[in-house]
Design a protein around this motif. Structure first.
Motif, PDB file in Angstrom:
ATOM      1  N   ALA A 121       2.152   6.540  -6.916  1.00  0.00           N
ATOM      2  CA  ALA A 121       1.102   7.423  -7.440  1.00  0.00           C
ATOM      3  C   ALA A 121       1.460   8.888  -7.202  1.00  0.00           C
ATOM      4  O   ALA A 121       1.260   9.736  -8.088  1.00  0.00           O
ATOM      5  N   CYS A 122       2.002   9.185  -6.028  1.00  0.00           N
ATOM      6  CA  CYS A 122       2.396  10.567  -5.720  1.00  0.00           C
ATOM      7  C   CYS A 122       3.506  11.051  -6.645  1.00  0.00           C
ATOM      8  O   CYS A 122       3.458  12.173  -7.156  1.00  0.00           O
ATOM      9  N   VAL A 123       4.515  10.215  -6.848  1.00  0.00           N
ATOM     10  CA  VAL A 123       5.618  10.601  -7.732  1.00  0.00           C
ATOM     11  C   VAL A 123       5.104  10.817  -9.154  1.00  0.00           C
ATOM     12  O   VAL A 123       5.494  11.770  -9.830  1.00  0.00           O
ATOM     13  N   SER A 124       4.214   9.953  -9.601  1.00  0.00           N
ATOM     14  CA  SER A 124       3.654  10.093 -10.943  1.00  0.00           C
ATOM     15  C   SER A 124       2.867  11.396 -11.084  1.00  0.00           C
ATOM     16  O   SER A 124       3.032  12.139 -12.057  1.00  0.00           O
TER      17      SER A 124
ATOM     18  N   GLY B 113       0.817  -1.205   0.000  1.00  0.00           N
ATOM     19  CA  GLY B 113       0.000   0.000   0.000  1.00  0.00           C
ATOM     20  C   GLY B 113       0.852   1.257   0.000  1.00  0.00           C
ATOM     21  O   GLY B 113       0.578   2.211  -0.729  1.00  0.00           O
ATOM     22  N   TYR B 114       1.907   1.251   0.816  1.00  0.00           N
ATOM     23  CA  TYR B 114       2.818   2.391   0.875  1.00  0.00           C
ATOM     24  C   TYR B 114       3.489   2.610  -0.476  1.00  0.00           C
ATOM     25  O   TYR B 114       3.578   3.741  -0.960  1.00  0.00           O
ATOM     26  N   LEU B 115       3.951   1.527  -1.096  1.00  0.00           N
ATOM     27  CA  LEU B 115       4.608   1.649  -2.389  1.00  0.00           C
ATOM     28  C   LEU B 115       3.642   2.176  -3.451  1.00  0.00           C
ATOM     29  O   LEU B 115       4.028   2.987  -4.296  1.00  0.00           O
TER      30      LEU B 115
ATOM     31  N   VAL C 267       9.337   9.558 -19.923  1.00  0.00           N
ATOM     32  CA  VAL C 267      10.576   8.790 -20.013  1.00  0.00           C
ATOM     33  C   VAL C 267      11.485   9.043 -18.815  1.00  0.00           C
ATOM     34  O   VAL C 267      12.182   8.147 -18.354  1.00  0.00           O
ATOM     35  N   THR C 268      11.487  10.247 -18.281  1.00  0.00           N
ATOM     36  CA  THR C 268      12.426  10.566 -17.202  1.00  0.00           C
ATOM     37  C   THR C 268      11.774  10.526 -15.829  1.00  0.00           C
ATOM     38  O   THR C 268      12.133   9.703 -14.996  1.00  0.00           O
ATOM     39  N   LEU C 269      10.830  11.383 -15.593  1.00  0.00           N
ATOM     40  CA  LEU C 269      10.303  11.539 -14.238  1.00  0.00           C
ATOM     41  C   LEU C 269       9.395  10.387 -13.807  1.00  0.00           C
ATOM     42  O   LEU C 269       9.470   9.925 -12.674  1.00  0.00           O
ATOM     43  N   VAL C 270       8.539   9.921 -14.687  1.00  0.00           N
ATOM     44  CA  VAL C 270       7.635   8.836 -14.321  1.00  0.00           C
ATOM     45  C   VAL C 270       8.412   7.530 -14.165  1.00  0.00           C
ATOM     46  O   VAL C 270       8.047   6.666 -13.359  1.00  0.00           O
TER      47      VAL C 270
END
Length: 129
Positions: free
Chosen positions: A12-15, A5-7, A34-37
């Protein structure tokens, strides 16, 4: 279950943050993807390798995790879309748009086909890895 769940939440937050950052800075969607996601999709592998390295005195499990996840990413990330595209074009067949995009291939074969130009393949694989 808590870790998964944490992962999921962190990924989702990083995306979402990558999408917002790309919008604010004016990065095209492909550059952001390509880079950030890619960072967001690699976070679970990072945490799993970190946990394995801390728990195993020889860190064998973390090395296996890194090589295994990269292999799966490459084989699934390239293999599944290419296979789906090949089936799609085999079923759909030749279209006027396809003939206009690939006139050399259209002259050599009957029906439609999934075409990957070799000029872009090496760069695509390099960026993906």
């Amino acid at each position: 279950w808590t870790t998964l769940g944490y992962l999921a939440v962190v990924t989702a937050c990083v995306s979402d943050l990558a999408e917002l950052f790309g919008c604010v800075v004016g990065l095209p969607d492909i550059v952001t993807a390509v880079t950030l996601v890619a960072l967001g999709t690699s976070m679970p592998d990072l945490f799993a390798s970190l946990a394995a390295a801390k728990e195993d005195p020889t860190a064998d499990a973390s090395v296996v995790n890194v090589t295994g996840s990269n292999s799966v990413n490459v084989f699934l990330g390239l293999g599944v879309p290419w296979s789906l595209a090949a089936v799609y074009w085999q079923v759909k067949g030749r279209t006027p748009e396809w003939e206009a995009l690939y006139p050399e291939v259209a002259a050599r074969i009957d029906g439609g086909a999934f075409v990957v130009e070799s000029a872009n393949l090496g760069q695509s694989v390099l960026v993906f890895c």
